[in-house]
Design an enzyme around this catalytic site. Structure first.
Site, short mmCIF file in Angstrom:
data_model
loop_
_atom_site.label_atom_id
_atom_site.label_comp_id
_atom_site.label_asym_id
_atom_site.label_seq_id
_atom_site.Cartn_x
_atom_site.Cartn_y
_atom_site.Cartn_z
CE1 TYR A 232 46.23 -1.65 31.29
CE2 TYR A 232 46.58 0.25 32.75
CZ TYR A 232 46.75 -1.11 32.47
OH TYR A 232 47.45 -1.91 33.32
CG HIS B 280 31.41 -3.13 13.28
ND1 HIS B 280 31.75 -1.79 13.38
CD2 HIS B 280 30.20 -3.16 12.65
CE1 HIS B 280 30.79 -1.06 12.82
NE2 HIS B 280 29.84 -1.87 12.38
CG HIS C 135 26.34 0.16 15.16
ND1 HIS C 135 25.20 -0.07 14.43
CD2 HIS C 135 27.37 -0.19 14.35
CE1 HIS C 135 25.52 -0.54 13.23
NE2 HIS C 135 26.83 -0.63 13.17
ZN LIG Z 1 28.00 -1.32 11.61
#
Ligand SMILES: [Zn+2]
Length: 210
Positions: free
Chosen positions: A119, A92, A94
């Site tokens: 891709y 995860h 940002h």
């Molecule tokens: Zn986050």
């Protein structure tokens, strides 16, 4: 892979992602499956300065076993694993361009990024856009759970991507592919696009099932 090697790999990829500006400050987190639970990056840690010895280890219910306190966003990872038993790792970030796409008012929730390269189709397939909820809002966990069975890549609106893979390397490479495709897509906004046809997309899915 041994747990010791996996701990090193989490730190290696964390530093690589941080060094290339793919997740700034103490943002972003990584998890990977081990016997009886998961390894996770600790809360408030910078992905560029992780220590293999202090990574958080949680049991299969998400309860801490050892290491530093796990990331506050552990619930995102647990929601995704609950729906994807074959996933070995989750990343995860940002990452700027993916976040930018998630903020655009005219982003199509059914197709936040069109199939512009082979891709992207092979590594991400169909990206899901989850509406904005404040960090820590339990509704966010449920919203991720709702789509995670059908999508291994989820874009949280005004926040960032969550991507699962069969192993850590696969999850990292898919997250990078998503970020680069988001960058391309933003560069091309306003231009007339020749996106891949449904026929071409289906052909790729048949050849390279994700
Ligand atoms: Zn986050």
């Amino acid at each position: 892979m041994t747990e010791a090697k996996l701990r090193e790999e989490i730190c290696y990829f964390g530093k690589s992602l941080f060094d290339r500006g793919l997740t700034p400050g103490s943002s972003g987190n990584i998890s990977a499956r081990v016997d009886g639970g998961w390894l996770m990056t600790p809360t408030n840690s910078c992905l560029g300065r992780l220590d293999p010895a202090t990574l958080s280890k949680v049991d299969d219910q998400g309860n801490p076993i050892s290491g530093d306190k796990p990331t506050k966003e552990a619930f995102l990872h647990m929601s995704m694993y609950a729906e994807r038993p074959a996933a070995g790792a989750i990343v995860h970030l940002h990452s700027t361009h993916s976040v930018a796409v998630s903020v655009l008012a005219d982003t199509d929730p059914d197709q936040p990024i069109p199939p512009i390269t082979a891709y992207y189709v092979m590594k991400i397939g169909k990206l899901a856009l989850v509406p904005y909820y404040a960090p820590g809002d339990p509704t966010l966990a449920n919203a991720v759970k709702e789509v995670a069975g059908r999508h291994h890549a989820v874009l949280l609106a005004n926040h960032g991507p969550v991507v699962a893979g069969k192993d850590l390397e696969t999850a990292v490479y898919a997250t990078e592919e998503l970020e680069e495709t988001a960058k391309l897509y933003l560069m091309l906004r306003g231009e007339k696009l020749k996106i891949l046809s449904l026929e071409r997309v289906n052909e790729l899915h048949r050849k390279y099932p994700s």
